[in-house]
Design a protein around this motif. Structure first.
Motif, mmCIF file in Angstrom:
data_model
loop_
_atom_site.group_PDB
_atom_site.id
_atom_site.type_symbol
_atom_site.label_atom_id
_atom_site.label_comp_id
_atom_site.label_asym_id
_atom_site.label_seq_id
_atom_site.Cartn_x
_atom_site.Cartn_y
_atom_site.Cartn_z
ATOM 1 N N LEU A 1 3.242 8.886 10.707
ATOM 2 C CA LEU A 1 3.370 8.913 12.167
ATOM 3 C C LEU A 1 3.355 7.499 12.731
ATOM 4 N N THR A 2 2.381 6.691 12.317
ATOM 5 C CA THR A 2 2.241 5.341 12.890
ATOM 6 C C THR A 2 3.430 4.443 12.546
ATOM 7 N N MET A 3 4.091 4.715 11.428
ATOM 8 C CA MET A 3 5.251 3.905 11.042
ATOM 9 C C MET A 3 6.550 4.383 11.703
ATOM 10 N N ASN A 4 6.478 5.544 12.364
ATOM 11 C CA ASN A 4 7.701 6.090 12.969
ATOM 12 C C ASN A 4 7.548 6.377 14.459
ATOM 13 N N MET A 5 6.549 5.747 15.080
ATOM 14 C CA MET A 5 6.336 5.951 16.516
ATOM 15 C C MET A 5 7.567 5.647 17.371
ATOM 16 N N PRO A 6 8.298 4.548 17.109
ATOM 17 C CA PRO A 6 9.462 4.249 17.961
ATOM 18 C C PRO A 6 10.536 5.324 17.931
ATOM 19 N N GLN A 7 10.593 6.114 16.835
ATOM 20 C CA GLN A 7 11.622 7.142 16.708
ATOM 21 C C GLN A 7 11.231 8.486 17.320
ATOM 22 N N LEU A 8 9.978 8.630 17.739
ATOM 23 C CA LEU A 8 9.549 9.903 18.310
ATOM 24 C C LEU A 8 10.247 10.180 19.638
ATOM 25 N N PHE B 1 0.838 -1.207 0.000
ATOM 26 C CA PHE B 1 0.000 0.000 0.000
ATOM 27 C C PHE B 1 0.874 1.259 0.000
ATOM 28 N N PHE B 2 1.897 1.290 0.830
ATOM 29 C CA PHE B 2 2.804 2.444 0.884
ATOM 30 C C PHE B 2 3.554 2.606 -0.440
ATOM 31 N N MET B 3 3.992 1.487 -1.012
ATOM 32 C CA MET B 3 4.704 1.545 -2.287
ATOM 33 C C MET B 3 3.779 2.075 -3.388
ATOM 34 N N ILE C 1 9.251 10.526 -1.028
ATOM 35 C CA ILE C 1 10.352 9.997 -0.216
ATOM 36 C C ILE C 1 9.817 9.395 1.082
ATOM 37 N N SER C 2 8.842 10.063 1.698
ATOM 38 C CA SER C 2 8.257 9.554 2.947
ATOM 39 C C SER C 2 7.672 8.164 2.750
ATOM 40 N N TYR C 3 6.967 7.969 1.645
ATOM 41 C CA TYR C 3 6.319 6.671 1.416
ATOM 42 C C TYR C 3 7.298 5.613 0.923
ATOM 43 N N LEU C 4 8.326 6.018 0.208
ATOM 44 C CA LEU C 4 9.386 5.059 -0.130
ATOM 45 C C LEU C 4 10.051 4.558 1.147
ATOM 46 N N TYR C 5 10.287 5.497 2.061
ATOM 47 C CA TYR C 5 10.947 5.139 3.316
ATOM 48 C C TYR C 5 10.074 4.207 4.153
ATOM 49 N N VAL C 6 8.784 4.559 4.355
ATOM 50 C CA VAL C 6 7.942 3.729 5.218
ATOM 51 C C VAL C 6 7.645 2.372 4.571
ATOM 52 N N SER C 7 7.637 2.333 3.237
ATOM 53 C CA SER C 7 7.469 1.046 2.568
ATOM 54 C C SER C 7 8.683 0.159 2.822
ATOM 55 N N GLY C 8 9.876 0.737 2.675
ATOM 56 C CA GLY C 8 11.096 -0.014 2.971
ATOM 57 C C GLY C 8 11.161 -0.427 4.428
ATOM 58 N N TYR C 9 10.718 0.463 5.313
ATOM 59 C CA TYR C 9 10.700 0.180 6.752
ATOM 60 C C TYR C 9 9.739 -0.979 7.056
ATOM 61 N N ALA C 10 8.597 -0.987 6.359
ATOM 62 C CA ALA C 10 7.610 -2.051 6.567
ATOM 63 C C ALA C 10 8.202 -3.422 6.238
ATOM 64 N N PHE C 11 8.852 -3.524 5.092
ATOM 65 C CA PHE C 11 9.433 -4.812 4.697
ATOM 66 C C PHE C 11 10.642 -5.173 5.554
ATOM 67 N N LYS C 12 11.350 -4.160 6.033
ATOM 68 C CA LYS C 12 12.457 -4.401 6.962
ATOM 69 C C LYS C 12 11.939 -5.071 8.234
ATOM 70 N N GLU C 13 10.801 -4.586 8.728
ATOM 71 C CA GLU C 13 10.205 -5.166 9.937
ATOM 72 C C GLU C 13 9.652 -6.568 9.676
ATOM 73 N N ARG D 1 19.318 7.726 3.177
ATOM 74 C CA ARG D 1 20.095 8.400 4.226
ATOM 75 C C ARG D 1 19.448 8.242 5.596
ATOM 76 N N GLY D 2 18.159 7.863 5.593
ATOM 77 C CA GLY D 2 17.482 7.644 6.865
ATOM 78 C C GLY D 2 16.448 8.709 7.188
ATOM 79 N N LEU D 3 15.651 8.417 8.165
ATOM 80 C CA LEU D 3 14.551 9.296 8.555
ATOM 81 C C LEU D 3 15.043 10.631 9.087
ATOM 82 N N GLU D 4 16.174 10.618 9.771
ATOM 83 C CA GLU D 4 16.674 11.843 10.388
ATOM 84 C C GLU D 4 16.955 12.918 9.348
#
Length: 371
Positions: free
Chosen positions: A199-206, A91-93, A283-295, A134-137
Motif C-alpha cells: 500500500l505505502t509503495m503504491n499510494m500515488p496510484q490509488l 528489503f523488498f527484494m 510478484i508484488s515484492y518484485l514490483y515494489v522493489s523495482g519501483y523503489a529503485f526506479k524512484e 506488465r505493470g501494477l494495473e
C-alpha cells in the motif's frame, strides 16, 4: 499516464499476500506459546499490526502523492533519503527471494520431486518477470478477478476436511500459556506480516487516497479470518506437535481431505490455489522493489530495474535451493529476524515521523513554493 488502482483491488492484493505468508510453512505455530492458544495470539496480532504500522501509515496519509521512497527522501534529504530508500529496495527484494525459495522448495519436495530445481526456478521466474513487467494495473486486475475465486475455494477446501477436526485439542484454553508469551507471539506475528508496504509503495496510484484506513482494516481483517481458519483446522486435525514438526502443515491437512464424489484427493486443486497466492506475493515484492529503485534513480521505466532484480533473485534462490538449503531457519524465525522486521516496519518510519515534525514548517514552505 499513471496507472490507477481501486480500493477493492489493493485490498485483494494485500489480503492474498498476507495469506501467502502463512499458507505454506505456517511459521506462526512456532511463535509465542506454540500450543493450542495460537488462535488467541493471532487475534491479538490484529492490534499489534495496527500499532507497529502507525508511523508508516501516518507518513503515507500525510504524503499521499508520494511512495515510501519519495517521502523518505523528502523528509531526510536527498543523500540520506536515497540510502534509506536503497535499504527498503533491498528489503523488498529479500522478501521476494524468501518466498520464491519457499515456493520452489514446496514444489520440488512435494509435487515434482523428479524435476531439476533449476527448471522450476527458471519457469517460475519467467512468469514473475512477465507479470511484474506488465505493470501494477495487470497485477491489480488479476487480484480482483482471482481473489474472490481463490479465497472462496480455500474456504471450501478447509470446510471439506471437517471430519478430521477435533476441536477438543484446543482445550484447555489459556492453561498452558500466559499473558506475556501470547502477547510476544502476537507481536512476532504482526512483524512478519509486512504486506502494508504494498500500500505505502503504491499510494500515488490509488484512485481514492482517503480510503487508506478502510484498506488497512479490511485487508487485515479478511486475511486474519482466513489465517485463523487455516491454523485451527491444521492444529485440530494433525495435533499440536505433529503440526509443528511438519514442513508444510496446511498441505499435510489438505492431504487428509477426501472428496469421493469429485476427486480421490484435492491436491491438484490446492496446488492451483496455492500458486496464485504465493505468486501474487512474489510478484508484488518484485514490483515494489523495482519501483523503489526506479524512484531512487529517478528513471521512467521500471523494467530496467525489474529485470536485474529478477536475475539476482533467480541466482540467489537457486543457490539456497540446491547448494545451501535454509528451510529450518525460515520455519522458525530467530530473534534477530524479528528485530530486522521491527527496524524497517516501525523504527525507521518512527524516526522519519520525528524528523518530519522538526522540519514540518520547512517542508510546508517547500510545498507552497512548488504550488
Amino acid at each position: 499516464m499513471i496507472e490507477k488502482i481501486s480500493t477493492r483491488q489493493i485490498i485483494f492484493i494485500i489480503t492474498i499476500s498476507r495469506i501467502a505468508t502463512i499458507i505454506t510453512i505456517m511459521p506462526i505455530i512456532h511463535m509465542g506459546p506454540a500450543n493450542q492458544d495460537i488462535w488467541i495470539m493471532a487475534i491479538l496480532s490484529f492490534f499489534y499490526t495496527i500499532v507497529t504500522n502507525i508511523p508508516l501509515l501516518f507518513l503515507s496519509s500525510r504524503f499521499s502523492n508520494l511512495t515510501l521512497i519519495g517521502y523518505m527522501e523528502k523528509i531526510f534529504g536527498k543523500f540520506i533519503g536515497k540510502i534509506v530508500g536503497t535499504f527498503y529496495g533491498v528489503f523488498f527484494m529479500r522478501t521476494a527471494i524468501l518466498f520464491f525459495y519457499i515456493a520452489v522448495q514446496m514444489i520440488r519436495t512435494t509435487f515434482m520431486t523428479e524435476l531439476a530445481p533449476i527448471i522450476i526456478v527458471l519457469v517460475l521466474m519467467v512468469l514473475c518477470i512477465y507479470i511484474s513487467s506488465r505493470g501494477l494495473e495487470v497485477l491489480a486486475r488479476s487480484a480482483e478477478f482471482f481473489g474472490p475465486i481463490i479465497i472462496v475455494s480455500l474456504i471450501i477446501v478447509i470446510i471439506l476436511g471437517f471430519n478430521n477436526i477435533d476441536l477438543t485439542i484446543l482445550l484447555p484454553i489459556y492453561k498452558d500459556s500466559n499473558f506475556l508469551n501470547i502477547n510476544l507471539g502476537a507481536i512476532e506475528m504482526s512483524l512478519i506480516l509486512t504486506d502494508l508496504y504494498i500500500l505505502t509503495m503504491n499510494m500515488p496510484q490509488l484512485e481514492n487516497k482517503k480510503d487508506v484506513n478502510k484498506i488497512v482494516i479490511k485487508s487485515i481483517t479478511y486475511s486474519l479470518l482466513i489465517i485463523l481458519m487455516m491454523v485451527i483446522v491444521t492444529q485440530t486435525s494433525l495435533g499440536i506437535e505433529q503440526a509443528k514438526h511438519s514442513n508444510y502443515p496446511f498441505l499435510t491437512y489438505i492431504r487428509m481431505v477426501r472428496t469421493y464424489s469429485i476427486f480421490e484427493r484435492i491436491e491438484s486443486a490446492f496446488l492451483t490455489i496455492w500458486l496464485i497466492f504465493i505468486m501474487t506475493r512474489i510478484i508484488s515484492y518484485l514490483y515494489v522493489s523495482g519501483y523503489a529503485f526506479k524512484e531512487i534513480f529517478k528513471k521512467k521505466d521500471i523494467n530496467i530495474f525489474i529485470y536485474p532484480i529478477a536475475i539476482i533473485t533467480t541466482i540467489i534462490t537457486y543457490y539456497i535451493v540446491d547448494i545451501s538449503p535454509m528451510m529450518l531457519e525460515i520455519t522458525k524465525p530467530k530473534p534477530l529476524e524479528y528485530i530486522y522486521y521491527f527496524i524497517f516496519k516501525t523504527i525507521i518510519p518512527l524516526i522519519a515521523v520525528i524528523v518530519y515534525f522538526f522540519r514540518r514548517k520547512t517542508l510546508e514552505e517547500q510545498e507552497k513554493l512548488k504550488n
